[in-house]
Design an enzyme around this catalytic site. Sequence first.
Site, PDB file in Angstrom:
ATOM      1  N   GLU A  64       0.550  -0.949   0.053  1.00 55.09           N
ATOM      2  CA  GLU A  64       0.153   0.088   0.111  1.00 55.09           C
ATOM      3  C   GLU A  64       0.977   1.476   0.126  1.00 55.09           C
ATOM      4  O   GLU A  64       2.005   1.351   0.285  1.00 55.09           O
ATOM      5  CB  GLU A  64      -0.681  -0.180   0.832  1.00 55.09           C
ATOM      6  CG  GLU A  64       0.032   0.347   2.648  1.00 55.09           C
ATOM      7  CD  GLU A  64      -0.947   0.683   3.879  1.00 55.09           C
ATOM      8  OE1 GLU A  64      -1.385   2.176   3.244  1.00 55.09           O
ATOM      9  OE2 GLU A  64      -0.647   0.204   5.114  1.00 55.09           O
TER      10      GLU A  64
ATOM     11  N   LYS B 284      -4.328  -2.767  15.787  1.00 56.70           N
ATOM     12  CA  LYS B 284      -3.446  -1.859  16.381  1.00 56.70           C
ATOM     13  C   LYS B 284      -4.830  -1.158  17.658  1.00 56.70           C
ATOM     14  O   LYS B 284      -5.678  -1.241  17.893  1.00 56.70           O
ATOM     15  CB  LYS B 284      -3.034   0.012  15.962  1.00 56.70           C
ATOM     16  CG  LYS B 284      -2.067   0.110  15.827  1.00 56.70           C
ATOM     17  CD  LYS B 284      -1.394   1.877  15.772  1.00 56.70           C
ATOM     18  CE  LYS B 284      -0.370   2.101  14.768  1.00 56.70           C
ATOM     19  NZ  LYS B 284      -0.688   1.291  13.223  1.00 56.70           N
TER      20      LYS B 284
HETATM   21  N1  PSU Z   1      -2.663   1.433  10.135  1.00 57.91           N
HETATM   22  C1  PSU Z   1      -1.337   1.921   9.937  1.00 57.91           C
HETATM   23  N2  PSU Z   1      -0.843   2.457   9.716  1.00 57.91           N
HETATM   24  C2  PSU Z   1      -1.598   2.964   8.664  1.00 57.91           C
HETATM   25  C3  PSU Z   1      -2.491   2.568   8.497  1.00 57.91           C
HETATM   26  C4  PSU Z   1      -3.117   2.233   9.604  1.00 57.91           C
HETATM   27  O1  PSU Z   1      -0.313   1.603  11.355  1.00 57.91           O
HETATM   28  O2  PSU Z   1      -0.784   3.848   7.913  1.00 57.91           O
HETATM   29  C5  PSU Z   1      -3.463   3.040   7.433  1.00 57.91           C
HETATM   30  C6  PSU Z   1      -3.178   2.056   6.275  1.00 57.91           C
HETATM   31  O3  PSU Z   1      -3.163   2.531   5.342  1.00 57.91           O
HETATM   32  C7  PSU Z   1      -4.930   1.995   6.466  1.00 57.91           C
HETATM   33  C8  PSU Z   1      -5.778   2.877   7.050  1.00 57.91           C
HETATM   34  O4  PSU Z   1      -5.505   1.244   5.589  1.00 57.91           O
HETATM   35  O5  PSU Z   1      -4.523   3.836   7.919  1.00 57.91           O
HETATM   36  C9  PSU Z   1      -7.001   2.641   7.747  1.00 57.91           C
HETATM   37  O6  PSU Z   1      -7.455   4.104   7.230  1.00 57.91           O
HETATM   38  P1  PSU Z   1      -9.137   4.208   7.598  1.00 57.91           P
HETATM   39  O7  PSU Z   1      -9.216   4.021  10.161  1.00 57.91           O
HETATM   40  O8  PSU Z   1      -9.735   6.365   7.978  1.00 57.91           O
HETATM   41  O9  PSU Z   1      -9.944   3.591   7.327  1.00 57.91           O
END
Ligand code: PSU
Length: 303
Positions: A26, A160
């Site tokens: 990603e 997390k």
């Molecule tokens: N968790 C991490 N690092 C990240 C992300 C999540 O430890 O960079 C990023 C990933 O791209 C994940 C996104 O898909 O955050 C999720 O965002 P949201 O909670 O807005 O869907």
Amino acid sequence: MLEKWLEYSEEVLEAKKANKPVVALESTIISHGMPYPQNVQTAKEVEEIIRKNGAVPATIAIINGKIKIGLSDEELEFLAQSKDVEKASRRDLPYLIAKKKNGATTVAATMICAELAGIEVFVTGGIGGVHREAETTMDISADLQELAQTNVAVICAGAKSILDIGLTLEYLETHGVPVVGFDTDVLPAFYTRTSPFSVNYRVDNAEEAAEMIRAKWELGLKGGVVIANPIPESDALEEAFITNVIETALKEAKENNIAGKKVTPFLLGKVKELTEGTSLTANIALVKHNAEVGSRIAVSLNK
Ligand code: PSU
Ligand code: MN
């Protein structure tokens, strides 16, 4: 039809022709998940780890409205530095593509693009999930809905604890997404090797993971598989320490009324700030470890 939306790097195109295993990566982690220059360094090192383990890396992003499958060093550098890059999840793709903009793909959007490109394995750090207090905010990452419907296996270090891990597991269970521990019975919590939760199933090696993934899709059971791979022991953070930091970050997010797609980047940034970078070191280590395991799974699936 589809092909006009996708633009492959030379390396990935050749891998596809030669039927070599490809691993998707990603780009939100580059643009919104880590600071410069560690973000671009890590991105390159992770690609190298994948090559060393017998697969071909395909970092995915939207550049000038094109879905890029595999990025050049210049494109990685651009994503790492430019402020003109949107965090792109499922809902953002149509606009960014139609308007020829730049987007860094989240887990959800990367899964979509990987599936379009015929890539079955995707390596990242952590997936999004059900946020704490989602019962009032309704903040549930689109990553989970994507795992419910898109056929890509996601290798991560668990969820997390900025999230409600229990509710995240419930959501995945409802949608039939297996959460599989790689050489562990316990769901890792990103910075730590353990959490209070068990995984659904355990596999002990890449072959077992590949067999399970293959069985799921050959049976026509749509959707992803979460392969949870714990952070290496030597890089794990102390649980009480990180819990404390996360509580502070969550409080600050609330005080600042952070909502929508800004929530996760805000929390990640705060955690990094409050840990004076030790969380970043841990983050880098776990992504690399995932790259190693993910490539082995891709190689095994390719047999
Ligand atoms: N968790 C991490 N690092 C990240 C992300 C999540 O430890 O960079 C990023 C990933 O791209 C994940 C996104 O898909 O955050 C999720 O965002 P949201 O909670 O807005 O869907
Ligand atoms: Mn959200």
